[in-house]
Design a protein around this motif. Structure first.
Motif, PDB file in Angstrom:
ATOM      1  N   GLY A 198      20.211  31.477  -8.782  1.00 28.59           N
ATOM      2  CA  GLY A 198      19.648  31.138 -10.079  1.00 28.59           C
ATOM      3  C   GLY A 198      18.431  30.259  -9.936  1.00 28.59           C
ATOM      4  O   GLY A 198      18.225  29.602  -8.910  1.00 28.59           O
ATOM      5  N   LEU A 199      17.615  30.243 -10.999  1.00 27.60           N
ATOM      6  CA  LEU A 199      16.329  29.548 -10.964  1.00 27.60           C
ATOM      7  C   LEU A 199      16.203  28.431 -11.986  1.00 27.60           C
ATOM      8  O   LEU A 199      15.234  27.663 -11.936  1.00 27.60           O
ATOM      9  CB  LEU A 199      15.206  30.562 -11.223  1.00 27.60           C
ATOM     10  N   ALA A 200      17.155  28.315 -12.895  1.00 26.69           N
ATOM     11  CA  ALA A 200      16.949  27.472 -14.072  1.00 26.69           C
ATOM     12  C   ALA A 200      16.778  25.999 -13.751  1.00 26.69           C
ATOM     13  O   ALA A 200      16.165  25.268 -14.533  1.00 26.69           O
ATOM     14  CB  ALA A 200      18.100  27.658 -15.060  1.00 26.69           C
ATOM     15  N   ARG A 259       9.640  26.678 -10.264  1.00 29.16           N
ATOM     16  CA  ARG A 259       9.981  28.094 -10.456  1.00 29.16           C
ATOM     17  C   ARG A 259      10.023  28.465 -11.946  1.00 29.16           C
ATOM     18  O   ARG A 259      10.586  29.504 -12.303  1.00 29.16           O
ATOM     19  CB  ARG A 259      11.344  28.389  -9.815  1.00 29.16           C
ATOM     20  N   GLU A 260       9.399  27.644 -12.763  1.00 29.27           N
ATOM     21  CA  GLU A 260       9.489  27.861 -14.209  1.00 29.27           C
ATOM     22  C   GLU A 260       8.889  29.202 -14.640  1.00 29.27           C
ATOM     23  O   GLU A 260       9.455  29.897 -15.499  1.00 29.27           O
ATOM     24  CB  GLU A 260       8.794  26.720 -14.968  1.00 29.27           C
ATOM     25  N   ARG A 261       7.763  29.585 -14.072  1.00 31.87           N
ATOM     26  CA  ARG A 261       7.146  30.857 -14.460  1.00 31.87           C
ATOM     27  C   ARG A 261       8.031  32.034 -14.061  1.00 31.87           C
ATOM     28  O   ARG A 261       8.165  33.009 -14.813  1.00 31.87           O
ATOM     29  CB  ARG A 261       5.765  30.996 -13.816  1.00 31.87           C
ATOM     30  N   GLU A 262       8.634  31.941 -12.883  1.00 34.61           N
ATOM     31  CA  GLU A 262       9.514  33.016 -12.424  1.00 34.61           C
ATOM     32  C   GLU A 262      10.751  33.096 -13.324  1.00 34.61           C
ATOM     33  O   GLU A 262      11.227  34.190 -13.648  1.00 34.61           O
ATOM     34  CB  GLU A 262       9.918  32.768 -10.976  1.00 34.61           C
ATOM     35  N   PHE A 263      11.268  31.938 -13.719  1.00 34.36           N
ATOM     36  CA  PHE A 263      12.411  31.935 -14.631  1.00 34.36           C
ATOM     37  C   PHE A 263      12.036  32.595 -15.956  1.00 34.36           C
ATOM     38  O   PHE A 263      12.772  33.438 -16.485  1.00 34.36           O
ATOM     39  CB  PHE A 263      12.902  30.502 -14.869  1.00 34.36           C
ATOM     40  N   ALA A 264      10.871  32.222 -16.499  1.00 34.77           N
ATOM     41  CA  ALA A 264      10.430  32.802 -17.771  1.00 34.77           C
ATOM     42  C   ALA A 264      10.227  34.313 -17.663  1.00 34.77           C
ATOM     43  O   ALA A 264      10.578  35.065 -18.584  1.00 34.77           O
ATOM     44  CB  ALA A 264       9.145  32.117 -18.234  1.00 34.77           C
ATOM     45  N   ALA A 265       9.685  34.764 -16.530  1.00 31.98           N
ATOM     46  CA  ALA A 265       9.529  36.203 -16.321  1.00 31.98           C
ATOM     47  C   ALA A 265      10.887  36.888 -16.262  1.00 31.98           C
ATOM     48  O   ALA A 265      11.067  38.008 -16.762  1.00 31.98           O
ATOM     49  CB  ALA A 265       8.743  36.465 -15.044  1.00 31.98           C
TER      50      ALA A 265
END
Length: 258
Positions: free
Chosen positions: A72-74, A79-85
């Motif tokens: 998980g990335l949250a 890694r915020e952009r990857e989480f949003a994607a």
């Protein structure tokens, strides 16, 4: 009567993934869940759901590099952009599968990151994701996972998860109460459910300690199923367990519930 969803990541592994939908329907399940759909085209999965007349109950957002150990990335800084994607990818699949619930894995606490900083980022990412999913009429779920199966995972206890949901205050943000993880970390399962019923968005089941069929071990599942009915729980129960042998050979518990 509880509604049971077969977890197709763990169950019916005797056949390829896309063939597990028909197997689950043939065994009497009305719903299915799985960890990740992203290896397969959404349209192909949707076709299997339609052909088998199954409801897609739940799946997880992209977790990062699963093969490399990411979970998980949250809560991961940077890694915020990857989480949003990943939110958008999950929404695209959820639309195609007519799925109303998506689970965002928290992630492992990164080295040299203070827990409070990770929790702050986690809350901000959850608020963003839940707001976005609300636009689609979907719910975002979070799940505490036990420290034995997943050391280092940020979120381990049910009470903490429900506190986070209360802090964020968005009505479509809920908690997965996996009785397997909760028994290992918290115990007192029925009182735990009673205390948090309003923010429980999904339940999962497996025996403890071996994570097999819910027909033995520490947890009295037949009693819990009856209490859930009496309490008016109308959600799904995801069968996230590892069959002891062939999946169908272990479905005696399910036949009794049906």
């Amino acid at each position: 009567m509880p509604r049971f969803a077969a977890n197709l990541t763990m169950m019916f592994n005797e056949v390829p993934f896309l063939d597990r939908f028909a197997e689950a329907a043939s065994a009497g399940f009305a719903g299915v869940e799985f960890l990740f759909p992203y290896e397969w085209d959404a349209a192909a999965i949707a076709e299997r759901l339609r052909a088998s007349e199954l409801t897609q109950v739940l799946f997880n957002m992209p977790p990062g590099d699963w093969a490399a150990g990411e979970r998980g990335l949250a809560c991961l800084p940077g890694r915020e952009r990857e989480f949003a994607a990943g939110v958008e990818t999950a929404i695209a699949y959820a639309r195609a599968l007519d799925c109303r619930r998506v689970h965002a894995m928290a992630g492992l606490l990164a080295a040299a990151t203070e827990r409070e900083r990770a929790l702050d980022l986690y809350r901000r990412n959850l608020a963003m994701a839940a707001s976005r999913l609300a636009e689609e009429g979907m719910a975002l779920l979070i799940e505490p996972i036990n420290t034995r199966d997943m050391p280092g995972y940020l979120l381990n206890h049910q009470r903490e998860a429900h506190e986070i949901v209360a802090d964020i205050g968005l009505p479509n943000l809920k908690v997965q109460m996996d009785f397997y993880h909760a028994q290992i970390m918290d115990g007192d399962l029925w009182r735990l459910f009673e205390a948090h019923q309003e923010t429980v968005g999904h339940i999962q089941i497996a025996s403890v300690p071996e994570r097999h069929e819910p027909d033995g071990g520490e947890v009295n599942y037949p009693w819990l199923f009856g209490e859930l009915d009496a309490a008016g729980y109308d959600g799904w129960l995801g069968c996230e367990y590892r069959p002891r042998g062939a999946t169908r050979d272990g479905l005696g518990w399910f036949a009794r519930q049906r």
